[in-house]
Design a protein around this motif. Structure first.
Motif, PDB file in Angstrom:
ATOM      1  N   PHE A 408      35.947  44.894  35.918  1.00  0.00           N
ATOM      2  CA  PHE A 408      36.126  44.631  37.337  1.00  0.00           C
ATOM      3  C   PHE A 408      34.787  44.413  38.029  1.00  0.00           C
ATOM      4  CE2 PHE A 408      40.101  46.270  36.087  1.00  0.00           C
ATOM      5  CZ  PHE A 408      41.042  46.077  37.096  1.00  0.00           C
ATOM      6  N   GLY A 409      34.823  43.768  39.203  1.00  0.00           N
ATOM      7  CA  GLY A 409      33.632  43.592  40.016  1.00  0.00           C
ATOM      8  C   GLY A 409      33.004  42.223  39.863  1.00  0.00           C
ATOM      9  N   CYS A 410      31.799  42.081  40.427  1.00  0.00           N
ATOM     10  CA  CYS A 410      31.151  40.765  40.475  1.00  0.00           C
ATOM     11  C   CYS A 410      30.829  40.217  39.087  1.00  0.00           C
ATOM     12  CB  CYS A 410      29.892  40.827  41.330  1.00  0.00           C
ATOM     13  SG  CYS A 410      28.606  41.929  40.704  1.00  0.00           S
ATOM     14  N   PHE A 411      30.557  41.089  38.112  1.00  0.00           N
ATOM     15  CA  PHE A 411      30.300  40.651  36.735  1.00  0.00           C
ATOM     16  C   PHE A 411      31.524  40.821  35.844  1.00  0.00           C
ATOM     17  CE2 PHE A 411      25.688  41.916  37.712  1.00  0.00           C
ATOM     18  CZ  PHE A 411      25.298  40.591  37.910  1.00  0.00           C
ATOM     19  N   GLY A 412      32.668  41.050  36.457  1.00  0.00           N
ATOM     20  CA  GLY A 412      33.862  41.361  35.692  1.00  0.00           C
ATOM     21  C   GLY A 412      34.633  40.158  35.208  1.00  0.00           C
ATOM     22  N   ASP A 413      35.842  40.412  34.694  1.00  0.00           N
ATOM     23  CA  ASP A 413      36.707  39.364  34.153  1.00  0.00           C
ATOM     24  C   ASP A 413      37.483  38.690  35.273  1.00  0.00           C
ATOM     25  OD1 ASP A 413      35.957  39.866  31.440  1.00  0.00           O
ATOM     26  OD2 ASP A 413      37.196  41.669  31.481  1.00  0.00           O
ATOM     27  N   SER A 414      38.320  37.700  34.899  1.00  0.00           N
ATOM     28  CA  SER A 414      38.920  36.864  35.937  1.00  0.00           C
ATOM     29  C   SER A 414      40.407  36.652  35.733  1.00  0.00           C
ATOM     30  CB  SER A 414      38.205  35.513  36.011  1.00  0.00           C
ATOM     31  OG  SER A 414      38.188  34.894  34.737  1.00  0.00           O
ATOM     32  N   LEU A 415      41.045  36.245  36.817  1.00  0.00           N
ATOM     33  CA  LEU A 415      42.484  35.993  36.877  1.00  0.00           C
ATOM     34  C   LEU A 415      42.712  34.584  37.395  1.00  0.00           C
ATOM     35  CD1 LEU A 415      45.468  37.030  36.817  1.00  0.00           C
ATOM     36  CD2 LEU A 415      45.100  37.807  39.188  1.00  0.00           C
ATOM     37  N   LEU A 416      43.367  33.760  36.585  1.00  0.00           N
ATOM     38  CA  LEU A 416      43.768  32.416  36.992  1.00  0.00           C
ATOM     39  C   LEU A 416      45.216  32.472  37.462  1.00  0.00           C
ATOM     40  CD1 LEU A 416      43.612  29.276  37.144  1.00  0.00           C
ATOM     41  CD2 LEU A 416      44.209  29.253  34.697  1.00  0.00           C
ATOM     42  N   ILE A 417      45.485  31.965  38.656  1.00  0.00           N
ATOM     43  CA  ILE A 417      46.837  31.929  39.210  1.00  0.00           C
ATOM     44  C   ILE A 417      47.280  30.482  39.286  1.00  0.00           C
ATOM     45  CG2 ILE A 417      48.321  32.569  41.132  1.00  0.00           C
ATOM     46  CD1 ILE A 417      46.232  34.687  41.895  1.00  0.00           C
ATOM     47  N   VAL A 418      48.306  30.132  38.500  1.00  0.00           N
ATOM     48  CA  VAL A 418      48.806  28.757  38.459  1.00  0.00           C
ATOM     49  C   VAL A 418      50.176  28.683  39.124  1.00  0.00           C
ATOM     50  CG1 VAL A 418      47.476  28.134  36.410  1.00  0.00           C
ATOM     51  CG2 VAL A 418      49.753  29.113  36.132  1.00  0.00           C
ATOM     52  N   ASN A 419      50.523  27.480  39.524  1.00  0.00           N
ATOM     53  CA  ASN A 419      51.685  27.297  40.398  1.00  0.00           C
ATOM     54  C   ASN A 419      52.928  26.889  39.606  1.00  0.00           C
ATOM     55  OD1 ASN A 419      52.885  27.286  42.955  1.00  0.00           O
ATOM     56  ND2 ASN A 419      52.650  25.068  43.150  1.00  0.00           N
ATOM     57  N   ASP A 420      53.369  27.736  38.681  1.00  0.00           N
ATOM     58  CA  ASP A 420      54.628  27.441  37.973  1.00  0.00           C
ATOM     59  C   ASP A 420      55.284  28.755  37.563  1.00  0.00           C
ATOM     60  OD1 ASP A 420      53.140  28.359  35.832  1.00  0.00           O
ATOM     61  OD2 ASP A 420      52.900  26.389  34.906  1.00  0.00           O
TER      62      ASP A 420
END
Length: 420
Positions: A408-420
């Motif tokens: 978590f945080g500025c150097f953390g992992d990420s979440l992609l939110i797609v529209n389907d």
């Protein structure tokens, strides 16, 4: 919605204190085993949320299209969800070395000065935060270098910690800023600096010999560090805390989601035919402020300066009109584009300020996909992400992230939110 709905338990070990890296081991010419960390900003983990169906993807798929447990998606897999003609919208703000350390006149008390923004170039006026604030009053002078050439006078109190400084430095403006920034360091979030310092303090206590008889890369002896040395960002942090496409100076914190992009990934985007559009929003410290009200409608955001030019509008609007995806890279981009979108759903040119606070429920007018980091509990950044992906969906993603060791945080992992 209520503030308490965005609380969750976040273990300290889940907070990333450095960019994603891996350990490379080798044997030197003398047969000694050595290792060093290699930074790979685009190999951090990626989770994918399909916001309509609610499906959540965490793992790479095998040849049969089945998820391989333990083989987590990494950020490079983001391109698998986009096609030629889609557009990524980036925030090209550039972080400057905003954190300085000075000495108060007469008492020599150590003072931290955090530069927020330049108010008047001709008069060398800056809006700043100071710590400890109780020691700094109007009329005090602060010295920032051994020669005494960089001096500032406090001329106003703005908030409990806020001050207006006039720098007493007579030279051309470009030279002044160059000299001022040379004295500063990367403005890493306080939670990163404090956690790093605590970890190193503990290590010094447990392994004191490790910090004795230290030598530099040329074998020359260097002084043993003191605990205060660890409270500072390193020279490498200025590179780590900067997006590779950063261009327009003015941010005091990085648009963190953009930190995942490498030059290699940007090249792969180009080859695949994914467009890039750039807006500028100078990220401030407001997103790190604690929310002090339970009713989110009563929370007020700090204003941030932003710019949307014609070129960005043309690229984004063409993408929308042709039925392709527009992906906002980070919460700052969502904030900026939602400020500048028209009632027709098209992006408009904009130059000014925004204090938009996005939380559920919210009807988005521009981007249909977004990428965000995993953020701290009760943060405005989490709230914006939940508004885009749906509260229940996003909080489920966060639960899975904690359970599966995402950072978590500025150097953390990420979440992609797609529209389907």
């Amino acid at each position: 919605m209520k503030l308490s709905q965005f609380g969750f338990d976040l273990p300290e070990e889940s907070i990333a204190l450095y960019p994603h890296s891996f350990k490379r081991e080798f044997t030197d010419e003398n047969g000694k085993k050595c290792s060093f960390n290699v930074i790979r900003r685009d190999e951090s983990r990626l989770m994918v949320l399909h916001r309509i169906s609610g499906e959540i993807e965490m793992y790479k798929k095998n040849a049969k299209g089945k998820p391989e447990k333990g083989q987590f998606l990494d950020f490079r897999n983001i391109l698998d969800y986009f096609d030629e003609g889609d557009t990524f919208v980036f925030n090209d703000t550039k972080v400057f070395p905003a954190r300085l350390y000075g000495m108060k006149e007469k008492t020599d008390a150590k003072i931290e000065v955090f530069l927020l923004r330049e108010l008047n170039a001709d008069q060398r006026l800056w809006d700043v935060l100071v710590e400890p604030a109780r020691k700094i009053r109007i009329g005090n002078k602060l010295f920032f270098d051994d020669s005494g050439s960089m001096v500032a006078e406090v001329i106003d109190n703005t908030t409990s910690r806020g001050r207006t400084l006039r720098f007493l430095y007579d030279c051309p403006h470009d030279e002044f800023k160059r000299e001022l920034f040379a004295l500063g360091e990367a403005p890493l979030p306080r939670y990163v600096v404090d956690a790093r310092t605590e970890i190193l303090h503990e290590d010094m206590k447990k392994n004191p010999k490790k910090y004795q008889n230290m030598k530099d890369e040329n074998g020359n002896p260097i002084p043993s560090p003191s605990p205060d040395d660890f409270a500072h960002a390193t020279a490498e942090d200025m590179e780590y805390f900067q997006c590779i496409y950063a261009k327009n100076e003015g941010a005091v914190t990085a648009p963190a989601t953009g930190l995942h992009f490498s030059r290699e990934l940007m090249k792969r985007m180009e080859i695949k035919g994914i467009n890039c559009a750039y807006i500028t929003l100078h990220c401030g410290l407001g997103n790190f402020n604690d929310i002090e009200v339970e009713d989110l409608t009563k929370h007020k955001m700090d204003s941030e300066q932003m710019f949307v030019n014609k070129q960005a509008c043309d690229i984004v609007n063409k993408t929308k009109q042709e039925g392709h995806h527009v992906c906002a890279i980070g919460t700052s981009v969502v904030k900026a584009t939602e400020t500048a979108v028209g009632t027709d759903g098209l992006l408009k040119e904009y130059e000014g300020w925004t204090n938009k606070f996005i939380f559920p429920p919210y009807d988005f007018g521009l981007a249909d996909t977004m990428v965000a980091n995993f953020y701290h509990p009760k943060s405005t950044l989490l709230m914006e992400t939940a508004a885009f992906g749906g509260y229940d969906n996003v909080m489920k993603c966060y639960q899975l992230a904690v359970e599966n060791g995402y950072k978590f945080g500025c150097f953390g992992d990420s979440l992609l939110i797609v529209n389907d």
